[in-house]
Scaffold this motif. Sequence first.
Motif, PDB file in Angstrom:
ATOM      1  N   UNK A  75       0.664  -1.324   0.340  1.00  0.00           N
ATOM      2  CA  UNK A  75      -0.105   0.345  -0.153  1.00  0.00           C
ATOM      3  C   UNK A  75       0.748   1.117   0.397  1.00  0.00           C
ATOM      4  N   UNK A  76       1.726   0.907   0.640  1.00  0.00           N
ATOM      5  CA  UNK A  76       3.408   2.600   1.175  1.00  0.00           C
ATOM      6  C   UNK A  76       3.383   2.579  -0.436  1.00  0.00           C
ATOM      7  N   UNK A  77       3.767   1.264  -1.532  1.00  0.00           N
ATOM      8  CA  UNK A  77       4.580   1.504  -2.515  1.00  0.00           C
ATOM      9  C   UNK A  77       3.724   2.372  -3.360  1.00  0.00           C
ATOM     10  N   UNK A  78       2.352   1.691  -3.302  1.00  0.00           N
ATOM     11  CA  UNK A  78       1.421   2.351  -4.503  1.00  0.00           C
ATOM     12  C   UNK A  78       1.667   3.778  -4.077  1.00  0.00           C
ATOM     13  N   UNK A  79       0.805   3.941  -3.461  1.00  0.00           N
ATOM     14  CA  UNK A  79       0.021   5.545  -2.768  1.00  0.00           C
ATOM     15  C   UNK A  79       1.721   6.562  -2.990  1.00  0.00           C
ATOM     16  N   UNK A  80       2.876   5.657  -2.846  1.00  0.00           N
ATOM     17  CA  UNK A  80       4.307   6.630  -3.050  1.00  0.00           C
ATOM     18  C   UNK A  80       4.831   7.108  -4.655  1.00  0.00           C
ATOM     19  N   UNK A  81       4.350   5.540  -5.198  1.00  0.00           N
ATOM     20  CA  UNK A  81       4.361   5.947  -7.172  1.00  0.00           C
ATOM     21  C   UNK A  81       3.203   6.881  -7.641  1.00  0.00           C
ATOM     22  N   UNK A  82       2.497   6.769  -7.044  1.00  0.00           N
ATOM     23  CA  UNK A  82       1.230   7.470  -7.989  1.00  0.00           C
ATOM     24  C   UNK A  82       1.504   8.988  -7.542  1.00  0.00           C
ATOM     25  N   UNK A  83       1.574   9.123  -5.888  1.00  0.00           N
ATOM     26  CA  UNK A  83       1.751  10.699  -5.452  1.00  0.00           C
ATOM     27  C   UNK A  83       3.102  11.002  -5.799  1.00  0.00           C
ATOM     28  N   UNK A 124       2.192  11.845  -9.539  1.00  0.00           N
ATOM     29  CA  UNK A 124       1.698  13.487 -10.069  1.00  0.00           C
ATOM     30  C   UNK A 124       2.173  14.400  -9.533  1.00  0.00           C
ATOM     31  N   UNK A 125       2.373  14.504  -8.273  1.00  0.00           N
ATOM     32  CA  UNK A 125       3.644  15.965  -7.533  1.00  0.00           C
ATOM     33  C   UNK A 125       5.130  16.247  -7.800  1.00  0.00           C
ATOM     34  N   UNK A 126       5.699  14.967  -7.717  1.00  0.00           N
ATOM     35  CA  UNK A 126       6.996  14.688  -8.242  1.00  0.00           C
ATOM     36  C   UNK A 126       7.453  14.601  -7.165  1.00  0.00           C
ATOM     37  N   UNK A 127       9.104  13.765  -6.817  1.00  0.00           N
ATOM     38  CA  UNK A 127       9.156  13.118  -5.253  1.00  0.00           C
ATOM     39  C   UNK A 127       9.674  15.023  -4.717  1.00  0.00           C
ATOM     40  N   UNK A 128       9.767  15.859  -4.732  1.00  0.00           N
ATOM     41  CA  UNK A 128      10.094  16.506  -3.700  1.00  0.00           C
ATOM     42  C   UNK A 128       8.518  17.851  -3.146  1.00  0.00           C
ATOM     43  N   UNK A 129       8.093  17.439  -3.933  1.00  0.00           N
ATOM     44  CA  UNK A 129       6.316  18.013  -3.266  1.00  0.00           C
ATOM     45  C   UNK A 129       5.300  16.873  -2.578  1.00  0.00           C
ATOM     46  N   UNK A 130       6.510  15.960  -2.489  1.00  0.00           N
ATOM     47  CA  UNK A 130       5.399  14.388  -1.935  1.00  0.00           C
ATOM     48  C   UNK A 130       5.933  14.735  -0.728  1.00  0.00           C
ATOM     49  N   UNK A 131       5.047  14.444   0.426  1.00  0.00           N
ATOM     50  CA  UNK A 131       5.592  14.665   2.296  1.00  0.00           C
ATOM     51  C   UNK A 131       5.501  13.173   2.276  1.00  0.00           C
ATOM     52  N   UNK A 187      13.117  13.160 -12.265  1.00  0.00           N
ATOM     53  CA  UNK A 187      14.166  12.737 -10.897  1.00  0.00           C
ATOM     54  C   UNK A 187      15.109  12.020 -11.233  1.00  0.00           C
ATOM     55  N   UNK A 188      15.523  12.048 -12.847  1.00  0.00           N
ATOM     56  CA  UNK A 188      16.594  11.012 -12.940  1.00  0.00           C
ATOM     57  C   UNK A 188      17.881  12.118 -12.845  1.00  0.00           C
ATOM     58  N   UNK A 189      17.600  12.999 -12.774  1.00  0.00           N
ATOM     59  CA  UNK A 189      18.497  14.745 -13.171  1.00  0.00           C
ATOM     60  C   UNK A 189      18.920  15.158 -12.212  1.00  0.00           C
ATOM     61  N   UNK A 190      18.884  14.418 -10.868  1.00  0.00           N
ATOM     62  CA  UNK A 190      18.506  14.097  -8.963  1.00  0.00           C
ATOM     63  C   UNK A 190      19.363  13.758  -8.099  1.00  0.00           C
ATOM     64  N   UNK A 191      19.233  12.706  -9.032  1.00  0.00           N
ATOM     65  CA  UNK A 191      19.715  11.305  -8.133  1.00  0.00           C
ATOM     66  C   UNK A 191      20.835  10.147  -8.899  1.00  0.00           C
ATOM     67  N   UNK A 192      22.333  10.200  -8.243  1.00  0.00           N
ATOM     68  CA  UNK A 192      23.019   9.719  -9.266  1.00  0.00           C
ATOM     69  C   UNK A 192      22.679   8.372  -8.789  1.00  0.00           C
TER      70      UNK A 192
END
Length: 208
Positions: free
Chosen positions: A14-22, A25-32, A117-122
């Motif tokens: 459930x956590x992984x599915x929710x994180x994938x969707x958010x 939708x919003x981007x990694x940085x904008x998702x809490x 996220x690719x440009x920001x995560x080596x």
Amino acid sequence: MFKDDQHLTEKQKGILAAATELFAEKGYAATSTSEIAKKAGVAEGTIFRHYKSKKDLLLTIVSPTMIKVISPMVKKDINKVLDKEYDTFQDFLRAMIANRITFVKKNTSLLRIFIQELPFHEELKKQVIEQIGKDVLERLREVIRHYQGKGQIIEMHPDTIIRVAAASTLSYILAKYVVFPEADWDEEAEIERMIQILSDGIAVKNSD
């Protein structure tokens, strides 16, 4: 995507599915993590019992997906085009672009995460290069040399031609399926224009 993974608990799925969707939708940085917890129906502390940080959560989503799903899928799909013989470079381009568009339509959410996220995560860059880049790049070089040998495209370093063609294709896909998904574009006409522009730039010119 995660529901068939027997190594995960129901809460982790459930956590992984929710994180994938958010993330898509919003981007990694904008998702809490609190938003992820709310969407997954768990306490925020539950996330940190399973994952050390939000970045760990991102990599947990992306790493297995890259290795188990995206990498073999990309290679298998691209090989459908690379394993065929096309009379002209334009025909090859047309098939490759259509192939990539079909792939994107099937995997839009995950690809949004990669693109954002690719440009920001080596770590993600390394995975893309190791899992996909090297094998596919060498096969594409062979294709370019093949059409150069047939006298259809100019003698230029294959990597340059690949970069130009890939950049044009990626920019169209990003615009159509990520930035302006609601835009009413004539896809067939757009693809033909792109092929025409690319062909005009690298085609061998007949001297009169």
